[in-house]
Design a protein around this motif. Structure first.
Motif, PDB file in Angstrom:
ATOM      1  N   PHE A  31      -6.315  -0.153  -4.357  1.00 25.45           N
ATOM      2  CA  PHE A  31      -5.608  -1.042  -3.436  1.00 25.45           C
ATOM      3  C   PHE A  31      -4.100  -0.836  -3.561  1.00 25.45           C
ATOM      4  CE2 PHE A  31      -9.719  -2.962  -4.078  1.00 25.45           C
ATOM      5  CZ  PHE A  31     -10.082  -3.367  -2.804  1.00 25.45           C
ATOM      6  N   ALA A  32      -3.617  -0.687  -4.801  1.00 25.25           N
ATOM      7  CA  ALA A  32      -2.188  -0.462  -5.032  1.00 25.25           C
ATOM      8  C   ALA A  32      -1.733   0.846  -4.397  1.00 25.25           C
ATOM      9  CB  ALA A  32      -1.884  -0.471  -6.527  1.00 25.25           C
ATOM     10  N   ALA A  33      -2.566   1.878  -4.479  1.00 25.88           N
ATOM     11  CA  ALA A  33      -2.210   3.172  -3.897  1.00 25.88           C
ATOM     12  C   ALA A  33      -2.105   3.072  -2.375  1.00 25.88           C
ATOM     13  CB  ALA A  33      -3.234   4.233  -4.296  1.00 25.88           C
ATOM     14  N   VAL A  34      -3.039   2.393  -1.752  1.00 24.79           N
ATOM     15  CA  VAL A  34      -2.990   2.236  -0.292  1.00 24.79           C
ATOM     16  C   VAL A  34      -1.779   1.391   0.095  1.00 24.79           C
ATOM     17  CG1 VAL A  34      -4.190   1.312   1.739  1.00 24.79           C
ATOM     18  CG2 VAL A  34      -5.473   2.548  -0.020  1.00 24.79           C
ATOM     19  N   LEU A  35      -1.488   0.345  -0.681  1.00 27.75           N
ATOM     20  CA  LEU A  35      -0.323  -0.495  -0.400  1.00 27.75           C
ATOM     21  C   LEU A  35       0.968   0.317  -0.537  1.00 27.75           C
ATOM     22  CD1 LEU A  35       0.874  -3.248   0.276  1.00 27.75           C
ATOM     23  CD2 LEU A  35       0.803  -3.781  -2.177  1.00 27.75           C
ATOM     24  N   ALA A  36       1.073   1.131  -1.579  1.00 28.84           N
ATOM     25  CA  ALA A  36       2.257   1.974  -1.764  1.00 28.84           C
ATOM     26  C   ALA A  36       2.413   2.915  -0.566  1.00 28.84           C
ATOM     27  CB  ALA A  36       2.150   2.762  -3.071  1.00 28.84           C
ATOM     28  N   TYR A  37       1.322   3.472  -0.103  1.00 29.61           N
ATOM     29  CA  TYR A  37       1.352   4.343   1.066  1.00 29.61           C
ATOM     30  C   TYR A  37       1.840   3.571   2.298  1.00 29.61           C
ATOM     31  CZ  TYR A  37      -0.356   7.072   5.000  1.00 29.61           C
ATOM     32  OH  TYR A  37      -0.449   7.756   6.180  1.00 29.61           O
ATOM     33  N   ARG A  38       1.283   2.398   2.511  1.00 31.18           N
ATOM     34  CA  ARG A  38       1.640   1.603   3.701  1.00 31.18           C
ATOM     35  C   ARG A  38       3.095   1.169   3.688  1.00 31.18           C
ATOM     36  NH1 ARG A  38      -2.895  -2.052   6.240  1.00 31.18           N
ATOM     37  NH2 ARG A  38      -1.225  -2.094   7.748  1.00 31.18           N
ATOM     38  N   LEU A  39       3.638   0.900   2.489  1.00 32.87           N
ATOM     39  CA  LEU A  39       5.036   0.466   2.379  1.00 32.87           C
ATOM     40  C   LEU A  39       5.990   1.641   2.138  1.00 32.87           C
ATOM     41  CD1 LEU A  39       4.569  -2.786   0.260  1.00 32.87           C
ATOM     42  CD2 LEU A  39       5.096  -2.617   2.712  1.00 32.87           C
ATOM     43  N   ASN A  40       5.421   2.848   2.023  1.00 32.76           N
ATOM     44  CA  ASN A  40       6.209   4.051   1.761  1.00 32.76           C
ATOM     45  C   ASN A  40       7.044   3.891   0.483  1.00 32.76           C
ATOM     46  OD1 ASN A  40       7.021   6.690   2.318  1.00 32.76           O
ATOM     47  ND2 ASN A  40       8.854   5.986   3.384  1.00 32.76           N
ATOM     48  N   GLU A  60      17.251   1.494 -13.599  1.00 35.32           N
ATOM     49  CA  GLU A  60      17.925   0.219 -13.797  1.00 35.32           C
ATOM     50  C   GLU A  60      18.129  -0.445 -12.441  1.00 35.32           C
ATOM     51  OE1 GLU A  60      22.052  -1.562 -15.665  1.00 35.32           O
ATOM     52  OE2 GLU A  60      21.397   0.435 -16.249  1.00 35.32           O
ATOM     53  N   GLY A  61      17.765  -1.712 -12.352  1.00 37.53           N
ATOM     54  CA  GLY A  61      17.933  -2.470 -11.125  1.00 37.53           C
ATOM     55  C   GLY A  61      16.780  -2.377 -10.138  1.00 37.53           C
ATOM     56  N   ASP A  62      15.778  -1.541 -10.414  1.00 34.51           N
ATOM     57  CA  ASP A  62      14.624  -1.471  -9.515  1.00 34.51           C
ATOM     58  C   ASP A  62      13.996  -2.850  -9.349  1.00 34.51           C
ATOM     59  OD1 ASP A  62      14.677   1.206  -8.816  1.00 34.51           O
ATOM     60  OD2 ASP A  62      13.180   1.818 -10.301  1.00 34.51           O
ATOM     61  N   GLN A  63      13.538  -3.131  -8.156  1.00 36.56           N
ATOM     62  CA  GLN A  63      12.791  -4.350  -7.860  1.00 36.56           C
ATOM     63  C   GLN A  63      11.335  -3.945  -7.706  1.00 36.56           C
ATOM     64  OE1 GLN A  63      13.942  -7.685  -7.560  1.00 36.56           O
ATOM     65  NE2 GLN A  63      15.643  -6.686  -8.628  1.00 36.56           N
ATOM     66  N   VAL A  64      10.498  -4.445  -8.609  1.00 39.64           N
ATOM     67  CA  VAL A  64       9.124  -3.976  -8.750  1.00 39.64           C
ATOM     68  C   VAL A  64       8.131  -5.026  -8.280  1.00 39.64           C
ATOM     69  CG1 VAL A  64       7.382  -3.330 -10.476  1.00 39.64           C
ATOM     70  CG2 VAL A  64       9.721  -2.452 -10.667  1.00 39.64           C
ATOM     71  N   LEU A  65       7.139  -4.562  -7.531  1.00 43.62           N
ATOM     72  CA  LEU A  65       5.947  -5.361  -7.287  1.00 43.62           C
ATOM     73  C   LEU A  65       4.935  -4.906  -8.320  1.00 43.62           C
ATOM     74  CD1 LEU A  65       4.161  -7.320  -5.690  1.00 43.62           C
ATOM     75  CD2 LEU A  65       3.491  -5.381  -4.257  1.00 43.62           C
ATOM     76  N   LEU A  66       4.528  -5.803  -9.199  1.00 44.87           N
ATOM     77  CA  LEU A  66       3.537  -5.499 -10.231  1.00 44.87           C
ATOM     78  C   LEU A  66       2.172  -5.893  -9.701  1.00 44.87           C
ATOM     79  CD1 LEU A  66       2.751  -4.624 -13.081  1.00 44.87           C
ATOM     80  CD2 LEU A  66       3.455  -6.891 -13.896  1.00 44.87           C
ATOM     81  N   PHE A  67       1.227  -4.942  -9.714  1.00 45.33           N
ATOM     82  CA  PHE A  67      -0.082  -5.162  -9.104  1.00 45.33           C
ATOM     83  C   PHE A  67      -1.196  -4.990 -10.129  1.00 45.33           C
ATOM     84  CE2 PHE A  67      -3.883  -4.189  -6.740  1.00 45.33           C
ATOM     85  CZ  PHE A  67      -3.806  -5.050  -5.664  1.00 45.33           C
TER      86      PHE A  67
END
Length: 179
Positions: A66-75, A114-121
């Motif tokens: 699911f995370a891989a498909v989401l990463a693809y969809r959000l580029n 440094e400073g990355d904004q991460v979605l943790l899944f």
């Protein structure tokens, strides 16, 4: 039309698996139902489309697809956090203590800036121990967790509360309470 209720009908609970006293939520049917993957990733993509997130970090496991498909969809780039001994190269380690047995997580160093904004899944939010350890790994690389997203939340396990106490918000597609 799929919604949280119809998705929950696809989740099967296996009692006493993999050991007595444990319950496993099997969401294999979410991948077998043609619209479920699309619905879930569309919901998540819509939620995070216009945010400051620039990386997705996922705990290796059943939710990685699911995370891989989401990463693809959000580029967006996808970074994996894996179990001890699975990641080659220079890694950072963090222990995730749990009543079900401790787990050590590792993440390749230098995959975040440094400073990355991460979605943790992750697939399931139960006690929150693994997600707290993952957050520590992310913060050690001077990145920030924007939010945690999971497929399933088990609120009775206390993970949501533990995360909130640490100032981390969590969003789940569905929750199973009092079970």
């Amino acid at each position: 039309m799929l919604d949280e209720f119809s998705l929950k009908q696809l989740i099967e609970t296996h009692k006493d698996f993999p050991k007595k006293g444990a319950n496993t939520r099997d969401f294999s049917a979410l991948l077998n139902e043609t619209g479920a993957l699309h619905f879930i990733t569309s919901e998540l993509a819509q939620r995070y489309l216009n945010t400051k997130i620039n990386r997705i970090v996922a705990l290796k496991g059943r939710g990685t697809m699911f995370a891989a498909v989401l990463a693809y969809r959000l580029n967006l780039p996808l970074v994996l956090i894996r179990d001890f001994g699975e990641e080659p190269g220079e890694v950072l380690f963090e222990r995730a203590p749990s009543t079900k047995g401790d787990r050590t997580l590792e993440m390749r160093q230098g995959m975040l800036n440094e400073g990355d904004q991460v979605l943790l899944f992750d697939d399931i939010l139960a006690s929150g121990s693994s997600l707290i350890a993952a957050t520590t790994l992310i913060r050690r690389q001077k990145a920030e967790v924007h939010e945690i997203a999971t497929l399933i939340n088990l609120p009775d396990s206390g993970g949501s509360e533990r995360l909130l106490e640490l100032g981390i918000s969590a969003y789940s597609i569905m929750a199973f309470e009092n079970e």
